[in-house]
Enzyme design. Sequence first.
Site, PDB file in Angstrom:
ATOM      1  N   LYS A 120     -11.146   0.660  -2.594  1.00 32.24           N
ATOM      2  CA  LYS A 120     -11.001   2.103  -2.674  1.00 32.24           C
ATOM      3  C   LYS A 120     -10.240   2.437  -3.941  1.00 32.24           C
ATOM      4  CE  LYS A 120      -7.499   2.052   1.045  1.00 32.24           C
ATOM      5  NZ  LYS A 120      -7.877   0.979   1.970  1.00 32.24           N
TER       6      LYS A 120
ATOM      7  N   ASP B 103      -1.388   6.901  -3.986  1.00 32.79           N
ATOM      8  CA  ASP B 103      -0.370   6.218  -3.181  1.00 32.79           C
ATOM      9  C   ASP B 103       0.303   5.084  -3.943  1.00 32.79           C
ATOM     10  OD1 ASP B 103      -2.561   4.464  -3.171  1.00 32.79           O
ATOM     11  OD2 ASP B 103      -2.032   3.673  -1.194  1.00 32.79           O
TER      12      ASP B 103
ATOM     13  N   ASP C  69      -0.130   1.822  -4.348  1.00 28.37           N
ATOM     14  CA  ASP C  69      -0.888   0.881  -5.176  1.00 28.37           C
ATOM     15  C   ASP C  69      -2.125   1.504  -5.817  1.00 28.37           C
ATOM     16  OD1 ASP C  69      -2.095   1.074  -2.637  1.00 28.37           O
ATOM     17  OD2 ASP C  69      -3.014  -0.905  -2.818  1.00 28.37           O
TER      18      ASP C  69
ATOM     19  N   ASP D  70      -4.834   3.102  -4.585  1.00 26.48           N
ATOM     20  CA  ASP D  70      -6.190   3.067  -4.028  1.00 26.48           C
ATOM     21  C   ASP D  70      -6.511   4.276  -3.140  1.00 26.48           C
ATOM     22  OD1 ASP D  70      -4.614   2.291  -1.866  1.00 26.48           O
ATOM     23  OD2 ASP D  70      -5.807   0.524  -1.355  1.00 26.48           O
ATOM     24  N   ARG D  71      -5.504   5.058  -2.746  1.00 29.75           N
ATOM     25  CA  ARG D  71      -5.750   6.243  -1.927  1.00 29.75           C
ATOM     26  C   ARG D  71      -5.608   7.506  -2.767  1.00 29.75           C
ATOM     27  NH1 ARG D  71      -4.120   4.886   4.145  1.00 29.75           N
ATOM     28  NH2 ARG D  71      -4.208   2.625   3.988  1.00 29.75           N
TER      29      ARG D  71
ATOM     30  N   SER E  79       0.817  -1.207   0.000  1.00 23.04           N
ATOM     31  CA  SER E  79       0.000   0.000   0.000  1.00 23.04           C
ATOM     32  C   SER E  79       0.855   1.263   0.000  1.00 23.04           C
ATOM     33  CB  SER E  79      -0.965  -0.029   1.189  1.00 23.04           C
ATOM     34  OG  SER E  79      -1.881   1.043   1.109  1.00 23.04           O
ATOM     35  N   HIS E  80       0.673   2.099   1.010  1.00 24.78           N
ATOM     36  CA  HIS E  80       1.323   3.412   1.056  1.00 24.78           C
ATOM     37  C   HIS E  80       2.663   3.364   1.793  1.00 24.78           C
ATOM     38  CE1 HIS E  80      -1.101   2.614   4.541  1.00 24.78           C
ATOM     39  NE2 HIS E  80      -0.422   3.494   5.224  1.00 24.78           N
TER      40      HIS E  80
END
Length: 528
Positions: free
Chosen positions: A351, A251, A253, A255-256, A86-87
């Site tokens: 998301k 971010d 990947d 999704d944010r 992720s982030h």
Amino acid sequence: MQPNYLANWVQSLFNALGDEVKGKSLGLGGDGRYYGKEAAQIIIKLAAGNGFKKVVVGQDALMATPAASALIRRRHLYGGLIMSASHNPGGPENDFGIKFNYTAGEPAPERITDKIFGETSKVATLNMADIPDVDLSKVGVTKFGEFEVEVVDPVADYLAQLKEVFDFALLKKFLSRKDFSMVFDAMHAVTGPYAKRILVEELGAPASAVLNGVPSPDFNGGHPDPNLTYAEELVKIMWADKAPAFGAASDGDGDRNMILGHKFFVNPSDSVALIAANAQACIPYFKSGLKGVARSMPTSGALDRVAEALKVPFFETPTGWKFFGNLMDAGKCSVCGEESFGTGGDHIREKDGMFAVLAWLSILAFHNKDVPEGGKLVTVADVCTQHWKKYGRNFFSRYDYEECSSADADKMVAHVRDVIAKSKPGDKIGEFTLATADDFEYTDPIDGSKASKQGLRFVFTDGSRIIFRLSGTGSSGATIRMYIEQYTADPAKLMLDAQVALGPIIKVALELSQLQKFTGRERPTVIT
């Protein structure tokens, strides 16, 4: 990277899924971080050895998380593996992770993740096919007997999905205005190729509108978390005197998201409320209205007020996108979001950073449709201010204390639990009167499953809230998150700086938790 470490985990996943994987197709891709291409080859061999008939993998092993969800749904795949942390930072000394998404494109439910964990303690055999590595740089199909690997364009299915949601012709017309400019910071992460294809090639933004658009295995040494601290380069651009009208970031990947106007930050809690309030008028996919809306418990109550005004169902869930998926699958939720820069719709089950960017561009396009070129554009700040005048403003801030000692964090949580146990409605805490204090629990309205210990809450009679949670997405130490919220409908206070407006309740939160005493931290790592 230790021998068989990754293979053991993936085998444990396949063991947990059992015979239902036989003859099925699996999606695969990642955010471009260090070790992704090597990991993809191991996963392909294990998929073949465990009875999958096909793996559909993104070119160069790339696939943004929302794009993976779209791929699973559009191609009716059994599920997919997303190689990402992720982030969190990438590189040989930093983080790598794998996430399994299930048949609707949603994060794996707890019944599966619990089973995977159980299998990791007893995995004994690796069912790895003896096949050569696949060339992931070229789109096409490679066959090994009954098993095949299809390398696909990682953007195509996702782009097709977004075209079913948004009016691309309207967006292209808006982005062509000479008095409108924008910048999107991909943060050296996976959304670079997506932004170039969608914003530049499809919608006509100049190539210079995409910043840091080439994915890097270590995100160019950065922290691919789109907030005011880590997206510093974008913030400097948007706070300059001659800034673009619109700024956004995503971010690791994809999704944010973070949304900015000129010298203006849109809090994620406000962002999901504004998207919900404008969705029916501005986004074709929602033209028949919203089925319902949902937010995670720590997210501010701004969305609640929109739901009440629109007379649509509202749900408050624990943190974690999987809780929204159940509501969406049951047709009860169209738009949802989390304060942690996650926003999405029921077009997929993740998301979706680019969804939020296109939603905001759609809102701006709609509000400027009658403004002649060269006239006074309705800005991001204008849209937010108009919303606050109608609904009032939920001042909201999150303090992140990253990489605290786990022992210190646990002591602080134990202290806060003790405060809750001794608290009762009507107690005065600073200048605030307590309505309730608890540890949030959730019973899923769809399947009846229960989630407990989801966040320590203090809710006051004026609707203000203080919440404490530990986050477990990093690989070292503990991150303590402290959430602060206070509502006002007073027109004289709507434009206050959030940190000023929240000053008194932040002081109460720090005193109540004794956070500084337990952690030794004088200030947070990140303030949102």
